[in-house]
Write a protein that holds these residues in place. Structure first.
Motif, PDB file in Angstrom:
ATOM      1  N   LYS A  69       0.836  -1.189   0.000  1.00 15.70           N
ATOM      2  CA  LYS A  69       0.000   0.000   0.000  1.00 15.70           C
ATOM      3  C   LYS A  69       0.881   1.253   0.000  1.00 15.70           C
ATOM      4  O   LYS A  69       1.954   1.270   0.593  1.00 15.70           O
ATOM      5  CB  LYS A  69      -0.909   0.026   1.226  1.00 15.70           C
ATOM      6  N   ILE A  70       0.370   2.277  -0.641  1.00 13.60           N
ATOM      7  CA  ILE A  70       1.031   3.587  -0.616  1.00 13.60           C
ATOM      8  C   ILE A  70       0.035   4.568  -0.020  1.00 13.60           C
ATOM      9  O   ILE A  70      -0.676   5.291  -0.727  1.00 13.60           O
ATOM     10  CB  ILE A  70       1.465   4.030  -2.022  1.00 13.60           C
ATOM     11  N   ASP A  71      -0.084   4.565   1.292  1.00 21.30           N
ATOM     12  CA  ASP A  71      -1.111   5.365   1.942  1.00 21.30           C
ATOM     13  C   ASP A  71      -0.567   6.279   3.030  1.00 21.30           C
ATOM     14  O   ASP A  71      -1.333   6.839   3.821  1.00 21.30           O
ATOM     15  CB  ASP A  71      -2.202   4.451   2.518  1.00 21.30           C
ATOM     16  N   THR A  72       0.746   6.443   3.090  1.00 19.54           N
ATOM     17  CA  THR A  72       1.317   7.319   4.112  1.00 19.54           C
ATOM     18  C   THR A  72       2.254   8.336   3.467  1.00 19.54           C
ATOM     19  O   THR A  72       2.743   8.138   2.336  1.00 19.54           O
ATOM     20  CB  THR A  72       2.112   6.504   5.159  1.00 19.54           C
ATOM     21  N   GLY A  73       2.505   9.398   4.206  1.00 17.65           N
ATOM     22  CA  GLY A  73       3.454  10.409   3.760  1.00 17.65           C
ATOM     23  C   GLY A  73       2.957  11.327   2.676  1.00 17.65           C
ATOM     24  O   GLY A  73       3.742  12.100   2.100  1.00 17.65           O
ATOM     25  N   TRP A  74       1.686  11.294   2.385  1.00 16.44           N
ATOM     26  CA  TRP A  74       1.146  12.125   1.306  1.00 16.44           C
ATOM     27  C   TRP A  74       0.956  13.573   1.768  1.00 16.44           C
ATOM     28  O   TRP A  74       0.591  13.833   2.912  1.00 16.44           O
ATOM     29  CB  TRP A  74      -0.189  11.565   0.822  1.00 16.44           C
ATOM     30  N   GLN A  75       1.186  14.491   0.842  1.00 18.65           N
ATOM     31  CA  GLN A  75       0.921  15.909   1.051  1.00 18.65           C
ATOM     32  C   GLN A  75       0.169  16.463  -0.158  1.00 18.65           C
ATOM     33  O   GLN A  75       0.181  15.863  -1.240  1.00 18.65           O
ATOM     34  CB  GLN A  75       2.237  16.684   1.224  1.00 18.65           C
ATOM     35  N   PHE A  76      -0.479  17.607   0.043  1.00 22.84           N
ATOM     36  CA  PHE A  76      -1.199  18.229  -1.062  1.00 22.84           C
ATOM     37  C   PHE A  76      -1.064  19.746  -0.975  1.00 22.84           C
ATOM     38  O   PHE A  76      -0.733  20.316   0.074  1.00 22.84           O
ATOM     39  CB  PHE A  76      -2.677  17.834  -1.036  1.00 22.84           C
ATOM     40  N   ARG A  77      -1.349  20.400  -2.093  1.00 19.29           N
ATOM     41  CA  ARG A  77      -1.356  21.863  -2.138  1.00 19.29           C
ATOM     42  C   ARG A  77      -2.198  22.326  -3.314  1.00 19.29           C
ATOM     43  O   ARG A  77      -2.429  21.584  -4.278  1.00 19.29           O
ATOM     44  CB  ARG A  77       0.062  22.406  -2.292  1.00 19.29           C
ATOM     45  N   GLY A  78      -2.647  23.572  -3.237  1.00 16.50           N
ATOM     46  CA  GLY A  78      -3.304  24.198  -4.368  1.00 16.50           C
ATOM     47  C   GLY A  78      -2.269  24.788  -5.308  1.00 16.50           C
ATOM     48  O   GLY A  78      -1.201  25.225  -4.885  1.00 16.50           O
ATOM     49  N   ILE A  79      -2.578  24.789  -6.591  1.00 21.65           N
ATOM     50  CA  ILE A  79      -1.656  25.298  -7.600  1.00 21.65           C
ATOM     51  C   ILE A  79      -2.029  26.735  -7.956  1.00 21.65           C
ATOM     52  O   ILE A  79      -3.179  27.022  -8.325  1.00 21.65           O
ATOM     53  CB  ILE A  79      -1.686  24.412  -8.865  1.00 21.65           C
ATOM     54  N   VAL A 124     -13.020  25.514  -4.803  1.00 22.34           N
ATOM     55  CA  VAL A 124     -12.190  24.313  -4.652  1.00 22.34           C
ATOM     56  C   VAL A 124     -12.210  23.486  -5.937  1.00 22.34           C
ATOM     57  O   VAL A 124     -11.183  22.940  -6.358  1.00 22.34           O
ATOM     58  CB  VAL A 124     -12.663  23.477  -3.451  1.00 22.34           C
ATOM     59  N   GLY A 125     -13.365  23.381  -6.554  1.00 24.64           N
ATOM     60  CA  GLY A 125     -13.474  22.596  -7.782  1.00 24.64           C
ATOM     61  C   GLY A 125     -13.048  23.335  -9.030  1.00 24.64           C
ATOM     62  O   GLY A 125     -13.038  22.755 -10.121  1.00 24.64           O
ATOM     63  N   GLU A 126     -12.678  24.587  -8.882  1.00 26.56           N
ATOM     64  CA  GLU A 126     -12.345  25.413 -10.048  1.00 26.56           C
ATOM     65  C   GLU A 126     -10.854  25.621 -10.221  1.00 26.56           C
ATOM     66  O   GLU A 126     -10.428  26.338 -11.127  1.00 26.56           O
ATOM     67  CB  GLU A 126     -13.060  26.763  -9.924  1.00 26.56           C
ATOM     68  N   GLN A 127     -10.026  25.025  -9.361  1.00 27.94           N
ATOM     69  CA  GLN A 127      -8.592  25.182  -9.515  1.00 27.94           C
ATOM     70  C   GLN A 127      -7.896  23.831  -9.449  1.00 27.94           C
ATOM     71  O   GLN A 127      -8.507  22.800  -9.126  1.00 27.94           O
ATOM     72  CB  GLN A 127      -8.038  26.130  -8.456  1.00 27.94           C
ATOM     73  N   ASP A 128      -6.607  23.821  -9.762  1.00 26.64           N
ATOM     74  CA  ASP A 128      -5.825  22.589  -9.808  1.00 26.64           C
ATOM     75  C   ASP A 128      -5.209  22.295  -8.441  1.00 26.64           C
ATOM     76  O   ASP A 128      -4.955  23.200  -7.634  1.00 26.64           O
ATOM     77  CB  ASP A 128      -4.713  22.707 -10.853  1.00 26.64           C
ATOM     78  N   TRP A 129      -4.929  20.997  -8.223  1.00 20.39           N
ATOM     79  CA  TRP A 129      -4.363  20.546  -6.955  1.00 20.39           C
ATOM     80  C   TRP A 129      -3.287  19.517  -7.226  1.00 20.39           C
ATOM     81  O   TRP A 129      -3.364  18.752  -8.199  1.00 20.39           O
ATOM     82  CB  TRP A 129      -5.456  19.933  -6.074  1.00 20.39           C
ATOM     83  N   GLU A 130      -2.312  19.466  -6.347  1.00 23.88           N
ATOM     84  CA  GLU A 130      -1.204  18.523  -6.519  1.00 23.88           C
ATOM     85  C   GLU A 130      -0.993  17.728  -5.232  1.00 23.88           C
ATOM     86  O   GLU A 130      -1.054  18.282  -4.129  1.00 23.88           O
ATOM     87  CB  GLU A 130       0.084  19.255  -6.882  1.00 23.88           C
ATOM     88  N   TYR A 131      -0.728  16.431  -5.410  1.00 19.08           N
ATOM     89  CA  TYR A 131      -0.411  15.532  -4.307  1.00 19.08           C
ATOM     90  C   TYR A 131       0.985  14.951  -4.539  1.00 19.08           C
ATOM     91  O   TYR A 131       1.401  14.728  -5.687  1.00 19.08           O
ATOM     92  CB  TYR A 131      -1.431  14.393  -4.218  1.00 19.08           C
ATOM     93  N   ARG A 132       1.681  14.665  -3.442  1.00 16.07           N
ATOM     94  CA  ARG A 132       3.003  14.064  -3.567  1.00 16.07           C
ATOM     95  C   ARG A 132       3.281  13.147  -2.379  1.00 16.07           C
ATOM     96  O   ARG A 132       2.715  13.306  -1.298  1.00 16.07           O
ATOM     97  CB  ARG A 132       4.092  15.126  -3.650  1.00 16.07           C
ATOM     98  N   THR A 133       4.156  12.171  -2.609  1.00 13.50           N
ATOM     99  CA  THR A 133       4.684  11.335  -1.544  1.00 13.50           C
ATOM    100  C   THR A 133       6.024  10.788  -1.996  1.00 13.50           C
ATOM    101  O   THR A 133       6.424  10.963  -3.162  1.00 13.50           O
ATOM    102  CB  THR A 133       3.729  10.192  -1.173  1.00 13.50           C
ATOM    103  N   THR A 134       6.709  10.134  -1.086  1.00  9.85           N
ATOM    104  CA  THR A 134       8.007   9.546  -1.393  1.00  9.85           C
ATOM    105  C   THR A 134       7.912   8.029  -1.287  1.00  9.85           C
ATOM    106  O   THR A 134       7.445   7.492  -0.279  1.00  9.85           O
ATOM    107  CB  THR A 134       9.086  10.059  -0.421  1.00  9.85           C
ATOM    108  N   LEU A 135       8.352   7.354  -2.345  1.00  7.49           N
ATOM    109  CA  LEU A 135       8.401   5.892  -2.352  1.00  7.49           C
ATOM    110  C   LEU A 135       9.805   5.450  -1.981  1.00  7.49           C
ATOM    111  O   LEU A 135      10.789   5.949  -2.549  1.00  7.49           O
ATOM    112  CB  LEU A 135       8.035   5.342  -3.734  1.00  7.49           C
TER     113      LEU A 135
END
Length: 888
Positions: A41-51, A96-107
């Protein structure tokens, strides 16, 4: 039960059909490979931000994210937005639905993972337009919320840190320019609006995402983005099982003729062994089937078909018609000698034969679900998504909802097409509980594009979903869409659209619909669905004639409520199967307080934003004026709206059941909510049942009395879903509200199996001292000194009844078994629809909204976390009389 068990000595009796895909290349000899596939599973360490967000402080910074999830839930957890469900916060969160969003994590892959020949990254759900990169290199570009997306990451993955990023694009930014450039804009569900100043166009029906995100007449507009289903890595070497399916060619009480259809992907050619086990559960636990064989694989995907024969199989039945027996199927893939395990696949199946019977008869063409040869009257409700943010739905919530349906004597739910496909656990629970699922593809109300790219996208979605769900015995129908066809033919906005385009364009739009719902989706179900029937649209007539008629196909009926027709018009409905009808009622008062506080002004934003039907509060007030008289305060309005809702749906449900076998289905709108709201649901967002849910348990009972007073006569049907005849005595009493019996009668009756038995009409007007405003008829069907069914029938509308103000004695004690409490209710005069509530804490009642007959006590089981003293102090009783007239 006997299986024909086949081992090495009689392998010749097995038919093995192999077909091979393109070669994947030789990476390593089998003997040198690793063993079982790795799944991480890849379910930890995730972050997000608005672009590029400059208007909302902190949104452009990186914040912790929860997977699975959606942007809104992550924003709320980070304290960047308020709860979208409270007051009218939703309206201020459209950005919230009108802009882009980014998620990231480290494998950080393990050494064992990196050593594997194949390493794939698997997203079980991305909502919806996303670019996926690993270490800055592109992996995926997605455009469908409902598909599983896979990417080979072996060439890009290295030891140490690997950065995985997912960039979500606003569907408005992606699709608005596309839609704006079209020669015409297809009509959608009707809940999206233009905002040309912001460059926003109605796009929901142009993309493969859940339509309800864009607003509905029971749900908010909260356009979600995010990793809404789990993410994992799959790493493997020599071979892996990619599909295990048990095709049910014929299932009868005598035998089941099956085919185990297996897909195995191999890295190189060679021999392998298969161990297939079929083990019964429940009453089938004593029987087992085992097969072992060695087969030769080619490079690529190998398709293997193994015929099976089971003598006297234990079959799966809908609840009320037999047991829910299932079989555990396991397939072990090993090397040629069986020394090394390569993969293992498991699933649980139910053996059953299902048919949607469509035969000409005296009423038109039948519409009957037949399971294992038994014609089933479908009793149930429509189910919408359980949350506006689907990642918040847990198996516990799924089980609670489906158990509530089962406990209300439902045997079917209709998974409405404007939402999303449910999780595996949802269907597993439905299998276990014996609840049939009418499953719709994710289309609701809007016409569809006809370009090849869209059609191919839908085809792949359908293949994935049908293959995922085909071994669940609960799934008894695949339906193409909700109301798309009838919208085209009858909705005002669709008709106006047709007037604005050319005849050639109209034909093109219609043919695009036909290609998708008559050809593409049907072919997927026929080829991949394991024999489950397909139905193009609800309501529909299978393209034989105009949809939504009384004699051919299923029907939706909205003259009552939406059309403001009298509730009595429900008794005029003629249909083969009513798959949608509904009536609104307020949610539990505690739920209203949760989203609106103490606000009681219907025009205030806190309340107005949680009633999405146009003029919904006015419509409720209209029906209260007609049926009960006006409420004297807000709490009474809440109670009375629930009462009228329950009485209305009971009227239609009992009428439909009385028309069996002409009518063979009653699915009311709706079972549940996706947020706390005023709606048609019988269970609100927090799981609190309304009056309708308690009524449903009674009007959907396996044995039910369905009386109606019309034209001065009492017409009664006794309806039975039982598989055997039932003999007993029908008792009838006409009494006044103080308990004085004006007339009584008894007659022996035998109710045939699976039927609606009509009783000779009665004329109460011939009785001396009969007063329709002060009398009630009590029906009871008794066998072996047990009351199997009962019903109270009134002769005038509730508002015209001369109801006394009851004095109800309520005694609360600990239940004899020590589990929960028992409430004993009794009144010297009739008390109409008595509701028990415990303000301050929730309680589960075995029944509620009860008619208390004079001097006839009723005992109710009650479960709560409160103590006995707390319960006694908190218990409150409301009746119709107290709700329409103040008690002090």
């Amino acid at each position: 039960m006997n299986f024909r068990s086949l081992g090495r000595s009689n392998q010749a009796q097995w038919t093995l059909v192999l077909s091979f895909a393109a070669a994947l290349g030789l990476l390593a000899p089998w003997a040198a490979g690793q063993s079982m596939p790795i799944r991480e599973k890849i379910d930890t360490g995730w972050q997000f931000r608005g672009i590029n967000d400059t208007q909302h402080p902190g949104v452009g910074d990186w914040h912790s994210a929860t997977l699975p999830g959606e942007v809104q839930t992550d924003l709320q957890a980070a304290g960047l937005i308020p709860d979208p469900f409270l007051v009218d916060n939703e309206k201020r969160l459209q950005w919230v639905g009108e802009q882009d969003w980014e998620y990231r994590t480290t494998l950080r892959p393990s050494t064992s993972t990196l050593a594997r020949q194949h390493i794939e990254l698997v997203f079980e759900g991305l909502d919806t337009f996303a670019d996926v990169t690993l270490n800055g290199q592109p992996l995926l570009k997605t455009d469908n919320m409902f598909r599983v997306w896979r990417a080979d990451i072996r060439p890009l993955l290295h030891s140490g840190d690997n950065e995985l990023r997912v960039l979500f694009h606003s569907p408005y930014k992606v699709m608005s320019p596309v839609v704006a450039a079209l020669p015409y804009i297809l009509p959608g569900s009707g809940y999206e609006v233009f905002d040309r100043a912001k460059g926003i166009y109605p796009v929901g029906h142009y993309i493969r995402t859940a339509g309800y995100e864009y607003g509905w007449d029971w749900g908010p507009k909260l356009v979600t983005m995010g990793i809404w289903r789990p993410v994992h890595i799959e790493a493997w070497d020599d071979a892996r099982i990619t599909s295990l399916h048990i095709e049910q060619n014929s299932v009868t009480a005598q035998r089941a003729l099956l085919i185990a259809e297996i897909e195995i992907e191999a890295s190189q050619a060679g021999k392998m062994s298969l161990d297939l086990n079929l083990a019964g559960s429940g009453s089938a636990a004593a029987s087992n089937l085992h097969y072992h064989g060695v087969q030769t694989l080619d490079v690529g995907v190998n398709h293997i078909a193994i015929p099976l024969r089971i003598e006297h199989p234990r079959r799966w039945f809908p609840v009320g018609y037999g047991p829910q027996d299932r079989y555990q199927v396991s397939l072990a893939l090993k090397d040629e000698n069986g020394a090394k395990s390569l993969d293992l696949a498991e699933e649980k199946i139910g053996l059953r034969a299902v048919e949607l019977r469509r035969q000409p008869d005296q009423w038109g063409v039948s519409f009957t679900f037949v399971v294992n040869g038994i014609p089933i009257f479908a009793k149930g409700a429509n189910v919408i998504p359980m949350d506006s943010f689907p990642a918040r739905v847990t198996p516990v919530r799924e089980r609670a909802l489906l158990t509530a349906a089962r406990d209300a004597n439902m045997n079917m739910i209709r998974m409405w097409g404007g939402g999303y496909y449910q999780t595996d656990s949802f269907y597993q629970i439905a299998d276990e509980l014996g609840i049939m699922v009418w499953q719709e593809f994710a289309f609701g109300g809007g016409m569809v594009p006809g370009d090849t790219e869209f059609q191919n996208n839908v085809r792949e979605e359908a293949v994935q979903q049908v293959k995922r769900l085909r071994d669940h015995p609960s799934v008894v129908l695949w339906c193409g869409n909700n109301e798309v066809e009838t919208a085209w033919n009858s909705w005002d906005d669709h008709l106006d659209f047709q007037k604005k385009i050319t005849p050639e364009q109209r034909e093109r739009v219609w043919q695009d619909y036909v290609v998708l719902f008559r050809d593409i989706l049907k072919s997927v179900v026929v080829e991949q669905g394991g024999g489950t029937p397909y139905w193009p649209s609800s309501p529909g007539a299978d393209f034989q004639e105009r949809a939504n008629n009384s004699h051919n196909g299923d029907m939706h009926f909205w003259d009552v409520w939406s059309g403001a027709a009298p509730i009595a018009d429900y008794n005029k409905v003629e249909t083969r199967f009513l798959s949608e009808y509904g009536f609104q009622g307020m949610p539990d008062l505690a739920t209203v307080r949760a989203f609106a506080g103490n606000e009681e002004d219907f025009a205030a934003p806190a309340l107005a934003n949680h009633e999405r039907f146009l003029h919904g509060f006015d419509r409720m007030k209209h029906y209260l004026d007609e049926e009960t008289g006006p409420a004297h305060n807000f709490a009474s309005f809440d109670y009375l709206s629930q009462f009228v809702q329950a009485e209305a749906i009971q009227t239609e449900a009992e009428h439909l059941r009385s028309q069996m076998p002409r009518t063979m289905g009653s699915l009311y709108w709706q079972l549940n909510d996706c947020w706390p709201v005023v709606s048609w649901a019988s269970i609100d967002y927090f799981g609190r049942p309304k009056a309708l849910q308690y009524y449903a348990k009674r009007f959907y009972a396996p044995l039910a009395i369905a009386p109606v007073y019309q034209d001065g006569k009492i017409q009664t049907h006794i309806v039975s879903d039982r598989l055997e005849p039932v003999s007993g005595t029908l008792r009838l009493r006409v009494m006044d509200f103080s308990g004085h019996v004006i007339a009584a009668s008894e007659q022996p009756i035998t109710i045939p199996a699976l039927t609606s038995l009509s009783i000779v009409p009665l004329d109460p007007n011939s009785l001396a001292n009969f007063d329709p405003a002060s009398d009630v008829t009590v029906f009871e069907f008794v066998a072996n000194h047990e009351t199997l069914a009962s019903h109270t029938l009134y002769f005038v509308k509730t508002r015209d009844l001369k109801l006394p103000q009851p004095v109800i004695d309520a005694r609360v004690t600990v239940a004899p078994d020590g589990k929960g409490y028992r409430v004993r209710l009794q009144s010297k005069t009739l008390a109409r629809a008595v509701q028990m509530t415990t303000p301050g804490f929730d309680a589960n009642y075995s029944t509620n909204f009860i008619d208390l007959l004079p001097n006839q006590p009723v005992e109710v089981q009650l479960n709560t976390t409160a103590s006995l003293s707390q319960l006694r102090a908190a218990l409150q009783l409301t009746s119709v009389a107290s709700a329409v007239r103040p008690t002090h």
